[in-house]
Design a protein around this motif. Structure first.
Motif, mmCIF file in Angstrom:
data_model
loop_
_atom_site.group_PDB
_atom_site.id
_atom_site.type_symbol
_atom_site.label_atom_id
_atom_site.label_comp_id
_atom_site.label_asym_id
_atom_site.label_seq_id
_atom_site.Cartn_x
_atom_site.Cartn_y
_atom_site.Cartn_z
ATOM 1 N N ARG A 16 -23.721 -2.496 -14.024
ATOM 2 C CA ARG A 16 -24.749 -2.976 -12.746
ATOM 3 C C ARG A 16 -23.948 -4.270 -12.406
ATOM 4 O O ARG A 16 -24.030 -4.786 -11.169
ATOM 5 N N ALA A 17 -23.648 -5.279 -13.050
ATOM 6 C CA ALA A 17 -22.787 -6.440 -12.890
ATOM 7 C C ALA A 17 -21.775 -6.153 -11.779
ATOM 8 O O ALA A 17 -21.488 -6.680 -10.786
ATOM 9 N N MET A 59 -17.669 -11.706 -10.697
ATOM 10 C CA MET A 59 -18.411 -12.064 -11.891
ATOM 11 C C MET A 59 -17.864 -11.404 -13.214
ATOM 12 O O MET A 59 -17.763 -11.996 -14.361
ATOM 13 N N LEU A 60 -17.377 -10.125 -13.031
ATOM 14 C CA LEU A 60 -16.885 -9.284 -14.155
ATOM 15 C C LEU A 60 -15.826 -9.990 -14.809
ATOM 16 O O LEU A 60 -15.845 -10.029 -16.068
ATOM 17 N N ARG A 112 -25.276 -2.761 -18.315
ATOM 18 C CA ARG A 112 -25.122 -4.163 -17.725
ATOM 19 C C ARG A 112 -23.745 -4.342 -17.099
ATOM 20 O O ARG A 112 -23.871 -4.979 -16.017
ATOM 21 N N ILE A 113 -22.915 -3.983 -17.604
ATOM 22 C CA ILE A 113 -21.368 -4.166 -17.239
ATOM 23 C C ILE A 113 -21.272 -3.485 -15.564
ATOM 24 O O ILE A 113 -20.791 -4.370 -14.769
ATOM 25 N N GLN A 122 -22.836 -5.711 -8.354
ATOM 26 C CA GLN A 122 -23.405 -6.622 -7.469
ATOM 27 C C GLN A 122 -22.229 -7.683 -7.357
ATOM 28 O O GLN A 122 -22.390 -8.186 -6.330
ATOM 29 N N ASP A 123 -21.586 -7.888 -7.960
ATOM 30 C CA ASP A 123 -20.248 -8.765 -8.147
ATOM 31 C C ASP A 123 -19.300 -8.564 -8.812
ATOM 32 O O ASP A 123 -19.136 -8.806 -10.103
ATOM 33 N N ARG A 124 -18.343 -8.199 -8.147
ATOM 34 C CA ARG A 124 -17.150 -7.951 -8.883
ATOM 35 C C ARG A 124 -16.264 -9.099 -9.376
ATOM 36 O O ARG A 124 -15.954 -8.851 -10.555
ATOM 37 N N LEU A 165 -16.434 -13.003 -16.674
ATOM 38 C CA LEU A 165 -17.233 -12.802 -17.912
ATOM 39 C C LEU A 165 -16.479 -12.416 -19.093
ATOM 40 O O LEU A 165 -16.651 -12.132 -19.989
#
Lengths: 251, 308, 312
Positions: free
Chosen positions: B187-188, B195-196, B184-185, B191-193, B199
């Motif tokens: 994939r995240a 975001m990581l 999941r990490i 899509q959107d660095r 989070l």
């Protein structure tokens, strides 16, 4: 009054998420029309649909009596519709002067002149535009090194370079201090007045919105829930419920 | 291009031959997939085109050859070589990422690109210094030098195993990506660095991990390819182009896109060799262009402009 | 003329004058080296239209150099066309090839662009490699019929100097034109540029064609200089090498890449005398530039002179 810009039943979805749902909205010549709504209401998407950055799934966009649905951004600009952006959008490693000059070169259709020296082109007009927004002193500085407020002014000058009849402003005062906001709005109003510009803008500062708008439209979850005079928007029960009520504390 | 000859036609009408080519296509496709999957993973998460991926592949093949040779071809030496290749490349990648690449993430795209190109030059020459310029052959591993009887035709066991390994890698990666926290990490991150880090993820660690795993896949792919090809300098350039074609066809950072792309490339190459000998690579480009005309962002790719 | 460009103009005049004097030094070796450097300088300058001015990182630029080279060699030798037709035809062909490839590449951005240009570059290499009948395959196309009036080492030196000087002048004009200025704007902010009315796609395609065309000029000179064309000149490491020249000199100055070409090529010639492992040296140089000299030699010079002027 004559309508310059008309969006009819526009619909846009991303991956099943409906961003703009059946929105019909217009702009009269010389009008100042604010679009408000909570974050994620679809304001920026609507702007992107108008300026050709995104394409509507259904519906149409008409500008100066000409349908521009699906027309690429660079052609739409040439018809007289310019925009500024929420996030600063300039050419950071060019001088302030060149930032404006390039826009003028494009307006005059010289972007593809491979053998005309660029340096000498549109110098007087570039200087005039910079004077108009109060950036004459900074003309030779790198745009990326300007203070935030001045970058916003530069953006305005770039947008004006194409001689638009309609200007779309996405959060023109975002990130500005209250005194800067007052200055910026005064400048925009003066320029719009002097050039007979119609403004379609989004703005989070309700003081600004109610201060200068001729008309206010409210977007909520991609739908238009109200459009009318500023004094009527406060009374509209739907608007009070979804927007003004909940955002008084936040905004 | 030469016209299709009568001999070719009769070959293509032969069911045994067709079956053979069909299986070869899948086998080649799966081998390429294992390598391209690593490239695609790194590309998706780090947004870095790792030009050195081909060089890593080549080193993987050399390491496998050295292991087999050193152990005098003892039973199991091949599989030890495969494991060694994956581990060696993982370690090399770790050193490169932590020591250098790590400092370049904030820099321009050009800088990162040229950095991996510098690695190509250095690793390529080091390989030449270590292994020379001779061609080496790695025999099929013990117990897999024979053929499997399908009833109507025979097919060699090793390439058949390659098909299986490819599918296992694909399904394994898919499971990891879709079912685990790490997946999941990753994939995240694709899509959107931003975001990581928002989070609260340890982004540098994710990047190191992905670079190491991706590079280990290149090494693994190289070792697995070793019995199929001549191990020699220059094998890095061919494979990197094939990987690029696969990733472009499949769409940036898409696992199943790479899978389909690799299969397509396998088929075009194998059947191209029969129909237009010598021009199979050109056919691969024609395939790529066709797909780009139809879908500019690849089969499973998302338009970079719309995704903003 | 603008006062702004006066210094550039006179410096160029001085440089050309100095180059004209090179044969007078009496070293055949130096004449050859200078010829080669001029050709590579033009090659690197052509690439910088894409890299420095438009921000599109092509990793397949050697393809157009090779197409120019092969085409010029084939027209001169196989078809026995005169130079006045062969060379322009070769250059146009390189430009057309760039237009075809560019059409696919410029639709995509950054990462995709680099991958695709590399893939196309290798396609050209593969065709040159396999199409034995026309290109000579891996034996190369040898015995190029160079016209007699430039057959001699010195005559070819002057011919190269003329062609390179004229091409560089033209490239300079293009980079400083209305187009060049707009190109920089597109590099800086593509979206903003499209919202002032620039067709950014067509603009980038034009830059791609300009770059390919001038690479074609360099390639055709190279073919005649060597009296042969070899598949290696289309290989991706060649594209990488010219990129490194550009970067070494400095992306954000017009003449930087030419300086980079001169320095790197001289270094290559020197190092090849001692070791066959030039790539490992090149890789190390590249790592050093990346880590310590992001703005190349020109950037370094500017930094030093800024420091110096601060002190005085």
């Amino acid at each position: 009054m004559e309508t310059v810009l008309e969006i009819k039943q526009a619909y846009k979805a991303f991956d099943g998420f409906v961003a703009i749902n059946d929105v019909t909205i217009d702009l009269k010549r010389g009008e100042k029309h604010a679009i408000i709504g909570p974050n994620g209401a679809g304001k920026t998407t609507l702007f992107n649909l108008i300026t050709g950055h995104l394409k509507v799934d259904r519906g149409s966009v008409t500008f100066e009596g000409k349908e521009i649905t699906g027309t690429p951004p660079h052609r739409i600009v040439k018809l007289g519709l310019a925009r500024s952006f929420q996030r600063i959008n300039i050419y950071p490693r060019m001088t302030v002067f060149e930032n404006v000059q390039v826009a003028l070169i494009a307006r005059d259709g010289r972007s593809f002149h491979l053998f005309t020296l660029g340096h000498a082109l549109n110098r007087d007009e570039s200087a005039e535009l910079l004077a108009l927004v109060g950036l004459s002193a900074e003309a030779e500085e790198l745009a990326g090194e300007l203070a935030y407020g001045k970058q916003k002014q530069l953006e305005l000058a770039i947008s004006l370079a194409s001689h638009p009849s309609v200007l779309l402003l996405d959060e023109p005062t975002a990130g500005m201090s209250p005194p800067e906001t007052v200055e910026a709005i005064k400048l925009i109003e003066e320029i719009a007045e002097a050039r007979g510009l119609a403004l379609l803008f989004t703005e989070h500062d309700m003081g600004v919105v109610f201060g200068i708008s001729d008309r206010i439209s409210v977007l909520h979850h991609g739908e238009l829930i109200f459009s009318g005079a500023p004094d009527r928007v406060r009374e509209d029960p739907e608007v009070r419920r979804v927007y003004l009520g909940e955002s008084h504390g936040a905004a | 291009m030469p016209p299709i000859e009568g001999k070719t036609m009769s070959m293509l009408a032969n069911p045994t031959f067709l079956f053979y080519q069909f299986m070869n296509s899948i086998s080649l496709g799966m081998n390429i997939f294992i390598i391209a999957a690593g490239l695609s993973l790194i590309l998706g998460v780090l947004r870095v085109i790792n030009f050195a991926h081909g060089a890593f592949f080549m080193v993987g093949a050399y390491v496998c050859w050295s292991t087999v040779t050193y152990l005098d071809g003892a039973t199991g030496s091949f599989w030890l070589g495969v494991a060694a290749a994956a581990v060696v490349l993982g370690v090399v990648a770790f050193v490169i990422e932590r020591g250098l690449l790590h400092y370049l993430y904030g820099r321009e795209h050009l800088t990162q690109l040229l950095f991996t190109f510098a690695i190509v030059l250095v690793v390529g020459d080091l390989a030449k210094m270590i292994w020379g310029t001779d061609q080496y052959n790695v025999p099929y591993p013990h117990g897999l030098s024979g053929a499997v009887n399908f009833g109507f035709a025979l097919y060699p066991a090793y390439p058949l195993l390659l098909c299986a390994i490819g599918v296992v890698v694909a399904v394994g990666m898919w499971l990891v990506l879709s079912k685990t926290r790490w997946g999941r990490i990753i994939r995240a991150a694709t899509q959107d660095r931003e975001m990581l880090s928002a989070l609260g993820m340890n982004v540098p660690l994710v990047y190191t991990g992905v670079f190491v795993i991706g590079s280990a896949l290149a090494g693994l792919g190289g070792a697995l390819a070793a019995p199929r090809v001549a191990v020699s300098p220059g094998m890095d350039a061919t494979i990197i182009i094939e990987c690029f074609i696969v990733v472009i066809i499949g769409g940036l950072g898409s696992l199943w896109g790479s899978f389909l792309g690799a299969l397509a490339l396998g088929f075009v190459t194998m059947f191209g060799t029969v129909i237009f000998p010598d021009w199979e690579l050109v056919l691969a480009y024609v395939l790529m262009l066709g797909i780009l005309l139809w879908r500019p962002w690849g089969l499973f790719g998302v338009s970079e402009e719309e995704s903003h | 003329m603008q006062g702004k460009y006066k210094a550039t103009f006179w410096l160029s005049v001085v440089l050309v004058a100095l180059l004209l004097l090179v044969p007078a030094l009496g070293s055949k070796y130096l004449v050859d080296l200078t010829t080669e450097i001029m050709i590579y300088a033009l090659f690197a300058l052509s690439l910088n239209v894409l890299i420095g001015y438009s921000g599109n990182i092509s990793f397949g630029h050697a393809a157009y150099f090779a197409i120019g080279g092969y085409a010029c060699a084939i027209f001169l030798t196989t078809y026995e066309w005169p130079l006045i037709i062969s060379m322009p035809a070769a250059i146009v062909l390189a430009g057309l090839a760039a237009a075809f490839v560019g059409y696919f590449c410029i639709r995509l951005t950054d990462i995709y662009f680099s991958m695709l240009t590399l893939a196309f570059g290798m396609l050209v290499w593969a065709v040159a490699f396999k199409w034995r009948g026309v290109t000579g395959g891996d034996d190369g196309f040898v015995g190029v019929a160079v016209p007699e009036f430039i057959g001699d080492r010195y005559a070819f030196f002057y011919f190269t100097l003329t062609v390179v000087a004229l091409s560089t002048g033209l490239l300079w004009l293009i980079c400083h034109s209305a187009f060049g200025r707009t190109l920089v704007a597109v590099r800086e902010n593509r979206m903003r540029a499209s919202f002032v009315g620039v067709d950014t796609r067509r603009l980038r395609l034009t830059a791609f064609v300009v770059a390919g065309t001038f690479a074609g000029i360099a390639g055709s000179l190279f073919a005649m200089y060597n009296r042969g064309v070899y598949v290696e000149s289309a290989f991706w490491t060649e594209s990488g090498q010219v990129l490194i020249m550009t970067l070494l000199g400095g992306l954000y100055s017009f003449f930087g890449p030419a300086l980079g070409a001169a320095v790197l090529y001289t270094l290559q010639v020197g190092i090849n005398q001692y070791t066959e492992y030039w790539p490992v040296v090149l890789g190390t140089i590249l790592l050093i530039i990346i880590m310590f000299l992001p703005n190349g030699l020109v950037g370094l010079a500017q930094k030093i002179s800024a420091q110096f002027s601060r002190r005085t």
